[in-house]
Design an enzyme around this catalytic site. Structure first.
Site, PDB file in Angstrom:
ATOM      1  N   VAL A   7       0.975   6.144 -10.517  1.00 20.18           N
ATOM      2  CA  VAL A   7       0.208   6.246  -9.273  1.00 20.18           C
ATOM      3  C   VAL A   7       0.409   4.998  -8.413  1.00 20.18           C
ATOM      4  O   VAL A   7       0.497   5.069  -7.195  1.00 20.18           O
ATOM      5  CB  VAL A   7      -1.296   6.444  -9.581  1.00 20.18           C
ATOM      6  CG1 VAL A   7      -2.110   6.606  -8.307  1.00 20.18           C
ATOM      7  CG2 VAL A   7      -1.507   7.642 -10.506  1.00 20.18           C
ATOM      8  N   GLY A   8       0.474   3.830  -9.073  1.00 18.67           N
ATOM      9  CA  GLY A   8       0.606   2.564  -8.348  1.00 18.67           C
ATOM     10  C   GLY A   8       1.884   2.498  -7.530  1.00 18.67           C
ATOM     11  O   GLY A   8       2.953   2.863  -8.003  1.00 18.67           O
TER      12      GLY A   8
ATOM     13  N   ASP B 166      -0.247  13.805  -1.377  1.00 21.03           N
ATOM     14  CA  ASP B 166       0.392  14.206  -0.124  1.00 21.03           C
ATOM     15  C   ASP B 166       0.374  15.737   0.017  1.00 21.03           C
ATOM     16  O   ASP B 166       0.125  16.265   1.099  1.00 21.03           O
ATOM     17  CB  ASP B 166       1.832  13.684  -0.077  1.00 21.03           C
ATOM     18  CG  ASP B 166       1.889  12.193  -0.343  1.00 21.03           C
ATOM     19  OD1 ASP B 166       1.268  11.442   0.419  1.00 21.03           O
ATOM     20  OD2 ASP B 166       2.535  11.782  -1.317  1.00 21.03           O
TER      21      ASP B 166
ATOM     22  N   HIS C  29       6.936   8.836  -1.943  1.00 23.78           N
ATOM     23  CA  HIS C  29       5.530   8.699  -1.553  1.00 23.78           C
ATOM     24  C   HIS C  29       5.433   7.505  -0.602  1.00 23.78           C
ATOM     25  O   HIS C  29       5.021   6.411  -0.955  1.00 23.78           O
ATOM     26  CB  HIS C  29       4.637   8.493  -2.775  1.00 23.78           C
ATOM     27  CG  HIS C  29       3.196   8.231  -2.416  1.00 23.78           C
ATOM     28  ND1 HIS C  29       2.427   9.145  -1.740  1.00 23.78           N
ATOM     29  CD2 HIS C  29       2.411   7.158  -2.623  1.00 23.78           C
ATOM     30  CE1 HIS C  29       1.217   8.640  -1.552  1.00 23.78           C
ATOM     31  NE2 HIS C  29       1.193   7.430  -2.077  1.00 23.78           N
TER      32      HIS C  29
END
Length: 332
Positions: free
Chosen positions: A129-130, A159, A187
């Protein structure tokens, strides 16, 4: 009751984890009857906050939560885990160049990759996630060579959820009435939210989203920029980055990976490119995927027009640049 699933969350004292941990302990991700053991990893300066999070989890008195293990040691956190949510990362600070951000994060994800390789189950499912999520996931997998590359992914579900919600609001229909939105690529602000193959249920009838929206200009301009810049808009309004919505998205991501997608539906995940749709191999690229038996497969054969081709190649180019930058840093 079945044997407990062991799950690690990194950055566990942070904001995203604060929302995510409740969902995990409640059974929203691994199932409403699935016992769970949580290992919570964070850096030593956050130990006090981490202990407070443990207290809160205890005070929730969740029936499925069998044990909580807070730690600052990666090998303790990743020992025999079934799933990992790698939320913690070095955030981008004001004036920081992308290369500086990558350099700081490579150290984190090199260390975590090595620890996963040493002590985690070889079947572990890892979602990063980071940010920069795609390249962090790539780096993490590089340092965990004994774990299959398909077991690493990065989050682009946030998103996808944002894009789906924008279309639903535009058509005044429930979010659940929109499906098969695609996020291609990184991302980042170069991502390509694509609704050409998406469907919407309007007045009881399933129709292609472009046909339902009837505004090509909106879909090629305002819609794209709204989704691409949504994270920044949240920061501007809230003075903090997305947390609740990010936690919901990462829960969606892992739940679908665990239980599979339904029928003809697909979801967006950052996964290793195998060259599908002419995207360079060896980068972590967001594709539409279907999932069965905890294995994802890229949806093949979708028609790509010139507009989509340009957008997909642009975000691939950025990911190739990030990978080259990361490789350069690793040689130093």
């Amino acid at each position: 009751m079945s044997e407990a699933v062991k799950v690690c969350v990194t950055g566990a004292a942070g904001q995203i984890a604060y929302s995510l941990l409740y969902s995990l302990a409640k059974g929203d991700v691994f199932g409403s009857t699935q016992p769970i053991i949580l290992t919570l990893l964070d850096i030593a300066p956050m130990e006090g906050v981490l202990n407070g999070v443990v207290m809160e989890l205890m005070d929730c008195a969740m029936p499925l939560l069998k044990e909580v293990i807070p730690t600052c040691d990666e090998k303790v956190a990743f020992k025999d885990i079934d799933a990992a949510f790698l939320v913690g990362a070095m955030p981008r600070r004001e004036g920081m160049e992308r290369k500086d951000l990558l350099k700081a994060n490579i150290k984190i994800f090199e260390s975590q990759g090595k620890a996963l390789d040493t002590v985690a189950k070889k079947t572990v499912k890892v979602v990063v996630v980071g940010n920069p999520a795609n390249t962090n996931a790539l780096m993490c997998s590089t340092y965990a060579p004994s774990i299959p590359k398909e077991n690493f992914s990065c989050l682009t579900r946030l998103d996808q959820n944002r894009a789906q919600a924008q279309i639903a609001a535009r058509l005044s229909i429930p979010n659940s009435a929109v499906s098969n939105v695609i996020i291609w690529g990184n991302h980042s602000s170069t991502q390509f939210p694509d609704v050409r193959h998406a469907k919407a249920v309007v007045n009881g009838k399933t129709v292609p989203v472009p046909e339902a929206v009837k505004d090509d200009n909106y879909l090629k301009n305002e819609f794209l920029t709204t989704v691409q810049s949504r994270g920044g808009a949240v920061i501007k309004a809230r003075k903090l980055s997305s947390a609740m919505s990010a936690a919901k998205a990462v829960a969606d991501h892992m739940r679908d990976w665990w239980f599979g997608t339904q029928g003809d539906n697909w979801v967006s995940m950052g996964v290793f490119s195998n060259g599908a749709y002419g995207i360079p191999e060896g980068i972590m690229y967001s594709y539409p995927v279907r999932i069965k038996d905890k294995k994802w497969s890229i949806v093949e054969g979708l028609e790509i027009n010139d507009f989509a081709r340009e957008k997909m190649d642009l975000t691939a180019k950025e990911l190739c640049e990030e990978k080259a930058m990361a490789d350069e840093i690793l040689k130093q």
